[in-house]
Design a protein around this motif. Structure first.
Motif, short mmCIF file in Angstrom:
data_model
loop_
_atom_site.label_atom_id
_atom_site.label_comp_id
_atom_site.label_asym_id
_atom_site.label_seq_id
_atom_site.Cartn_x
_atom_site.Cartn_y
_atom_site.Cartn_z
N ALA A 75 36.73 55.03 40.45
CA ALA A 75 37.44 53.80 40.78
C ALA A 75 38.30 53.33 39.61
O ALA A 75 37.95 53.50 38.45
CB ALA A 75 36.44 52.71 41.14
N VAL A 76 39.44 52.70 39.95
CA VAL A 76 40.29 52.01 38.99
C VAL A 76 40.39 50.57 39.48
O VAL A 76 40.68 50.33 40.65
CB VAL A 76 41.71 52.64 38.92
CG1 VAL A 76 42.61 51.85 37.99
CG2 VAL A 76 41.62 54.10 38.49
N TRP A 77 40.12 49.61 38.60
CA TRP A 77 40.13 48.22 39.01
C TRP A 77 40.88 47.34 38.01
O TRP A 77 41.01 47.69 36.84
CB TRP A 77 38.71 47.69 39.22
CG TRP A 77 37.84 47.71 37.99
CD1 TRP A 77 37.67 46.68 37.08
CD2 TRP A 77 37.03 48.79 37.52
NE1 TRP A 77 36.79 47.07 36.09
CE2 TRP A 77 36.38 48.36 36.34
CE3 TRP A 77 36.77 50.07 37.99
CZ2 TRP A 77 35.51 49.16 35.61
CZ3 TRP A 77 35.91 50.89 37.26
CH2 TRP A 77 35.29 50.42 36.10
N LEU A 78 41.39 46.22 38.53
CA LEU A 78 42.02 45.23 37.66
C LEU A 78 40.94 44.56 36.83
O LEU A 78 39.92 44.10 37.37
CB LEU A 78 42.74 44.16 38.49
CG LEU A 78 43.94 44.62 39.31
CD1 LEU A 78 44.43 43.49 40.20
CD2 LEU A 78 45.05 45.11 38.40
N LYS A 79 41.14 44.51 35.53
CA LYS A 79 40.17 43.85 34.65
C LYS A 79 40.36 42.34 34.80
O LYS A 79 41.45 41.83 34.59
CB LYS A 79 40.40 44.27 33.21
CG LYS A 79 39.36 43.73 32.27
CD LYS A 79 39.55 44.28 30.87
CE LYS A 79 38.49 43.74 29.94
NZ LYS A 79 38.68 44.27 28.59
N PRO A 80 39.30 41.63 35.20
CA PRO A 80 39.47 40.19 35.40
C PRO A 80 39.67 39.45 34.08
O PRO A 80 39.01 39.75 33.09
CB PRO A 80 38.17 39.77 36.08
CG PRO A 80 37.19 40.83 35.76
CD PRO A 80 37.96 42.09 35.51
N ALA A 81 40.60 38.49 34.06
CA ALA A 81 40.84 37.69 32.86
C ALA A 81 39.66 36.74 32.63
O ALA A 81 39.34 36.40 31.50
CB ALA A 81 42.13 36.91 33.02
N ASP A 82 39.02 36.33 33.70
CA ASP A 82 37.88 35.42 33.64
C ASP A 82 36.63 36.24 33.93
O ASP A 82 36.51 36.84 35.00
CB ASP A 82 38.06 34.31 34.68
CG ASP A 82 36.92 33.30 34.68
OD1 ASP A 82 35.81 33.61 34.20
OD2 ASP A 82 37.14 32.19 35.20
N THR A 83 35.68 36.28 33.00
CA THR A 83 34.49 37.13 33.15
C THR A 83 33.59 36.69 34.31
O THR A 83 32.68 37.41 34.68
CB THR A 83 33.66 37.15 31.86
OG1 THR A 83 33.30 35.79 31.51
CG2 THR A 83 34.45 37.78 30.73
N ARG A 84 33.85 35.54 34.88
CA ARG A 84 33.05 35.10 36.04
C ARG A 84 33.62 35.63 37.35
O ARG A 84 33.03 35.44 38.40
CB ARG A 84 32.97 33.58 36.08
CG ARG A 84 32.22 33.00 34.88
CD ARG A 84 32.39 31.52 34.83
NE ARG A 84 33.83 31.27 34.60
CZ ARG A 84 34.35 30.09 34.42
NH1 ARG A 84 33.61 29.02 34.47
NH2 ARG A 84 35.64 29.94 34.21
N TRP A 124 29.53 45.58 38.35
CA TRP A 124 30.16 44.49 39.08
C TRP A 124 30.08 44.74 40.57
O TRP A 124 30.16 45.87 41.01
CB TRP A 124 31.64 44.40 38.72
CG TRP A 124 31.92 44.02 37.32
CD1 TRP A 124 32.10 44.86 36.26
CD2 TRP A 124 32.07 42.70 36.81
NE1 TRP A 124 32.37 44.14 35.15
CE2 TRP A 124 32.36 42.82 35.45
CE3 TRP A 124 32.01 41.46 37.39
CZ2 TRP A 124 32.57 41.71 34.65
CZ3 TRP A 124 32.23 40.35 36.60
CH2 TRP A 124 32.49 40.49 35.24
N PRO A 125 29.97 43.69 41.38
CA PRO A 125 30.09 43.88 42.83
C PRO A 125 31.47 44.42 43.18
O PRO A 125 32.45 44.11 42.53
CB PRO A 125 29.91 42.46 43.40
CG PRO A 125 29.18 41.72 42.33
CD PRO A 125 29.65 42.31 41.03
#
Length: 167
Positions: free
Chosen positions: A121-130, A66-67
């Motif tokens: 890195a730790v990131w918030l998992k997006p609810a929307d895959t876009r 992911w960017p």
């Protein structure tokens, strides 16, 4: 100043130590490491790496490539986050608690980390895959409760910027 920097776990090295970026192989040096374990600042564990002027910042995070988007926000209990580790790869879990002033604990259902995962890195998992994930922390390893429950833990990114004097 034309240089490329990274934030990592402070326990990964002392100032002057050589650091290698796992994805690119770029080498740099730890310019600051702050690890504090006293009762007041329990949980400070951040470091700053200088990769110089020839390395370029990466533009992806995790196995999905992911960017990168940095999140200047604090994670909350109930957020689903993912982490990338050099040893065990990418795994996700739910934030279950704050741990001291600067750290967060993950549900014990997340795959345990191993040596070499720290600093990822730790990131918030997006609810929307876009949508792009938003980086909110630095992976530190595990915490074992007095009752023997092993949970993953990470340091908040907003706090790391402040502690390292970057904001």
């Amino acid at each position: 100043d034309g240089r490329t920097y990274a934030i990592t776990a402070g326990h990964c090295g002392q100032p002057g130590a050589e650091v290698v970026a796992p994805a690119s192989g770029a080498t740099g040096s730890m310019v600051d490491a702050v690890v504090v374990k006293d009762g007041v600042h329990h949980g400070v564990d951040v470091g700053l790496v200088d990769f110089g002027t020839t390395a370029t910042a990466g533009n992806t995070v995790g196995d999905a490539r992911w960017p990168i988007v940095l999140g200047m926000k604090w994670p909350k209990v109930g957020d689903e986050v993912c982490r990338s580790g050099s040893t065990t790869g990418t795994h996700c879990g739910v934030v279950v608690a704050r741990h001291g002033m600067h750290q967060y604990l993950i549900a014990e259902t997340m795959r345990p980390a191993a040596g070499g995962d720290s600093g990822g890195a730790v990131w918030l998992k997006p609810a929307d895959t876009r949508r792009h994930p938003v980086i909110v922390g630095i992976w530190l390893g595990t915490n074992t409760s007095p009752g023997g429950v092993v949970r993953g833990r990470f340091h908040g990114l907003v706090d790391a910027f402040g502690i390292l004097g970057l904001v």
